[in-house]
Enzyme design. Sequence first.
Site, PDB file in Angstrom:
ATOM      1  N   MET A   9       8.753  50.374  71.217  1.00  0.00           N
ATOM      2  CA  MET A   9       8.522  49.115  71.936  1.00  0.00           C
ATOM      3  C   MET A   9       7.015  48.855  72.086  1.00  0.00           C
ATOM      4  SD  MET A   9      11.651  49.385  74.691  1.00  0.00           S
ATOM      5  CE  MET A   9      11.412  51.131  75.057  1.00  0.00           C
ATOM      6  N   THR A  10       6.380  48.515  70.961  1.00  0.00           N
ATOM      7  CA  THR A  10       4.936  48.315  70.930  1.00  0.00           C
ATOM      8  C   THR A  10       4.563  46.893  71.352  1.00  0.00           C
ATOM      9  OG1 THR A  10       5.328  48.184  68.540  1.00  0.00           O
ATOM     10  CG2 THR A  10       4.152  50.111  69.350  1.00  0.00           C
ATOM     11  N   TRP A  16      12.090  41.783  69.611  1.00  0.00           N
ATOM     12  CA  TRP A  16      12.675  41.384  70.893  1.00  0.00           C
ATOM     13  C   TRP A  16      12.220  39.948  71.134  1.00  0.00           C
ATOM     14  CZ3 TRP A  16      16.288  42.983  74.157  1.00  0.00           C
ATOM     15  CH2 TRP A  16      16.363  42.341  75.402  1.00  0.00           C
ATOM     16  N   GLU A  42       4.013  44.406  75.379  1.00  0.00           N
ATOM     17  CA  GLU A  42       3.900  44.366  76.846  1.00  0.00           C
ATOM     18  C   GLU A  42       2.627  45.022  77.371  1.00  0.00           C
ATOM     19  OE1 GLU A  42       6.714  42.830  79.389  1.00  0.00           O
ATOM     20  OE2 GLU A  42       5.993  41.778  77.604  1.00  0.00           O
ATOM     21  N   GLU A  72      21.658  48.642  85.460  1.00  0.00           N
ATOM     22  CA  GLU A  72      22.605  48.518  86.561  1.00  0.00           C
ATOM     23  C   GLU A  72      22.030  47.504  87.544  1.00  0.00           C
ATOM     24  OE1 GLU A  72      25.264  51.791  88.676  1.00  0.00           O
ATOM     25  OE2 GLU A  72      23.212  51.817  89.479  1.00  0.00           O
ATOM     26  N   GLU A 131      15.766  53.507  79.514  1.00  0.00           N
ATOM     27  CA  GLU A 131      14.365  53.348  79.911  1.00  0.00           C
ATOM     28  C   GLU A 131      14.134  53.735  81.367  1.00  0.00           C
ATOM     29  OE1 GLU A 131      12.442  49.677  78.748  1.00  0.00           O
ATOM     30  OE2 GLU A 131      14.007  49.248  77.265  1.00  0.00           O
ATOM     31  N   ALA A 134      18.608  46.033  86.339  1.00  0.00           N
ATOM     32  CA  ALA A 134      17.412  46.882  86.286  1.00  0.00           C
ATOM     33  C   ALA A 134      17.766  48.222  85.656  1.00  0.00           C
ATOM     34  CB  ALA A 134      16.831  47.088  87.681  1.00  0.00           C
TER      35      ALA A 134
END
Length: 428
Positions: A278-279, A405, A281, A173, A216, A176
């Site tokens: 999400m492996t 990604w 960052e 939204e 998330e 973010a």
Amino acid sequence: MQIHVVQKGQSLYSIAQAYGISYQEIATANEIPNPAQIVVGQALVIPITGSYHWVQPGQSLYLIAQLYGLTVNELATINRISPSSILQVGERLYIPPRPKKLAEALLYVEPRTPVAQSMIDEVRKRVASLTYLAMFSYEVRRDGSLKVPSIDDIPNIAQSAGAANALVVSNLEDFAFNADLAHAIFTDLAAQDRLFSNLIQIADEIGYKDIHFDFELLHPEDRELYNSFLRRARDSFHPAGLTLSTALAPMTSDIRTGIYGAHDYKAHGEIVDFVSIMTYEWGYTYSDPQAVSPIGPVRNVVEYAVSQIPSEKVFLGQNLYGYDWSSPYPSQGGLPARALSPQQALAIAVSQEVDIDYDYVAQAPHFNYMDDSGVQHEVWFEDARSIQAKFDLVKEFSLRGIMYWKLGLAFPQNWLLLTDNFTIRKIT
């Protein structure tokens, strides 16, 4: 296919000679704009069937055969030598291609408005190597309606190439992830019913096969609410012929607090058809320089994941990007890092004429340079070696496949090695 790391004094021409192919073939495969410009430490994918091994000091036919899962007789026969041959240092042996494993590949695509022709061209280029193309994202609203992204003809392009379309739903939204937005949906059954009905209708109209929730930064106390939401979603989607999947934060234990606390690995493993973890960052926009997806921490997440979720439901997440940090670094009050593709990272190394180093602990390439203003930079990115390390992890743990990604970040070596390592499963 073979990975070759450029050594001092080598040219693309000399490397090509060693493999018995033309330098143009290597340049085309690796999308090298100027074949005369490569740098020490650059990882190239050599487009050959199988690979070659150059004998090192102390190596015997037996030891080399063991390295590649062959018998001495097999290796000798393939290379037309005697099993009792004494090898010479530097002698070249041919290694046949290994059997491929069956796996799936999921790639997120994030089109903008209007959808750029370059995005459409990139979709056409990559969909043949995919199981799923995941459209990021349909943004849920508090009443269960959806903010719909621009998609142009992308779903039809994917479907024509045999890639299944996945509809990604997010709690974004105002650009973010919003925990309060998700909470509002989790506590309003009427809004949920409206959301599920809307998603089924869109899936039927566009041809989506999977509904993928990427919720998330949720409130940790909403953990059970999220689980209940997913159970209701499953019970709505499965009768409509749709699968359900989720994106999960990288965890190594059952964390119930903080920004990961609402992601319940065990529950997701029981409820949904598959998960994308999400492996990546570890190195990120506001961190100090480091690998984005170091193999050690990634392995730790995978080990925990398969202890909670059936391995055949797990996609390993992989970044198609790196970062360029400038000094002073974020922890010292400096600017955030700049994201860049692997090809952009290589272009910087070439233009600055700097060698590329490789961190064998993290399994990640990196280099330093000074820009025209005298500012020091440190770049960490992905290359053929680092992505092969992730493919090996997928095979070691018998995971469902790999998730990327995102589309639009040039990394040609990845796609060459993906189809060299795996036969990509298609969803019919």
